[in-house]
Design a protein around this motif. Sequence first.
Motif, PDB file in Angstrom:
ATOM      1  N   PHE A 149       0.835  -1.195   0.000  1.00 19.08           N
ATOM      2  CA  PHE A 149       0.000   0.000   0.000  1.00 19.08           C
ATOM      3  C   PHE A 149       0.875   1.253   0.000  1.00 19.08           C
ATOM      4  O   PHE A 149       0.665   2.181  -0.787  1.00 19.08           O
ATOM      5  N   PHE A 150       1.875   1.297   0.879  1.00 16.14           N
ATOM      6  CA  PHE A 150       2.750   2.462   0.945  1.00 16.14           C
ATOM      7  C   PHE A 150       3.476   2.684  -0.380  1.00 16.14           C
ATOM      8  O   PHE A 150       3.557   3.817  -0.880  1.00 16.14           O
ATOM      9  N   ASN A 151       4.004   1.623  -0.960  1.00 16.94           N
ATOM     10  CA  ASN A 151       4.767   1.752  -2.193  1.00 16.94           C
ATOM     11  C   ASN A 151       3.919   2.293  -3.343  1.00 16.94           C
ATOM     12  O   ASN A 151       4.439   2.963  -4.241  1.00 16.94           O
ATOM     13  N   LYS A 152       2.632   2.012  -3.311  1.00 22.76           N
ATOM     14  CA  LYS A 152       1.743   2.474  -4.370  1.00 22.76           C
ATOM     15  C   LYS A 152       1.654   4.000  -4.398  1.00 22.76           C
ATOM     16  O   LYS A 152       1.490   4.600  -5.464  1.00 22.76           O
ATOM     17  N   PHE A 153       1.778   4.629  -3.243  1.00 19.01           N
ATOM     18  CA  PHE A 153       1.591   6.078  -3.164  1.00 19.01           C
ATOM     19  C   PHE A 153       2.888   6.855  -2.948  1.00 19.01           C
ATOM     20  O   PHE A 153       2.879   8.087  -3.004  1.00 19.01           O
ATOM     21  N   GLU A 154       3.983   6.173  -2.705  1.00 19.03           N
ATOM     22  CA  GLU A 154       5.244   6.874  -2.423  1.00 19.03           C
ATOM     23  C   GLU A 154       5.663   7.781  -3.581  1.00 19.03           C
ATOM     24  O   GLU A 154       5.960   8.965  -3.383  1.00 19.03           O
TER      25      GLU A 154
END
Length: 291
Positions: A149-154
């Motif tokens: 999830f974090f990597n999708k928006f970083e």
Amino acid sequence: AGTGKGKKKGKGKGKGGDDDDEFDNLTGNDDENDLSEGINSVFGSLETNTINEDKANEAKLLTSEAMSDLLNQKSSMRIKALHSLLQLLRGVNARVTCDILQSNYSEQLLTVISRLLQRQVSNTTDEAPLLLDLICLISLMLGANQDDFFNKFEAPLKKLIEEENVGEDIQSKSLFVLGFICFISSQDSQSDIWDYVEDILVDGPDQIISMPIVQAVRTWVLLAGIMDDESVLERSRERVFEAMSRLLGEADDIEGRMAAGEGLAYLYEVADRTAPDSEVSAQELSPIVCF
């Protein structure tokens, strides 16, 4: 907030248009099975049997309408949808809303949010702050150890942070969201994001483009809270103490000076709890934080 560099207050480029020419492929299929499973694990655990049936039916209708409007080509309709989703997820019917999103929209929702956020870099609209709020809310629902999830928006968040034409407010809020969802949902990226934020704090005043330095102080302190004290003090001695002191002296408004003062106070607090002597003066702590 300024640091003597004359930050821009612009609202960004391309704002105000209701029709969007590049809305194609917004809901294309990405490889999001892991993300969906993460959302499902949270949403699926929420029971709805305590919610009044009429209220539940109302929430279902409103959620369905919001998801439909989120795919609309008109920005005004998407803004309406984002307001509705935020209200539903913060309200008394949050449980049933989560259940509906899990059952019907979990994969689609993350895809649409990510792609809308990416489009804000070149065409900033009133959708931007609402999208950022929704990302934070989803992070809270997912909880810890959700690096996919974090990597999708970083990447899209970093683009907003580094694009001064989106306006200072969006730059600052994007940096907050990056640090927040890293703090809440990521395990693997905490050190890298701490480095990224520290670079903004230390090098930001000397950059050609305007950077959200005041927010960088706050986000650095937030992430420092999950690091060990020795790492915090080592970074303080290397360059962070000097950078915060510089902001304290050069900030052209009270917000910047307050953020810097609070950051410096935090460094002294960390030094105080690591000092061997419980009765230590601020002067005696100084070598621990700045030399």
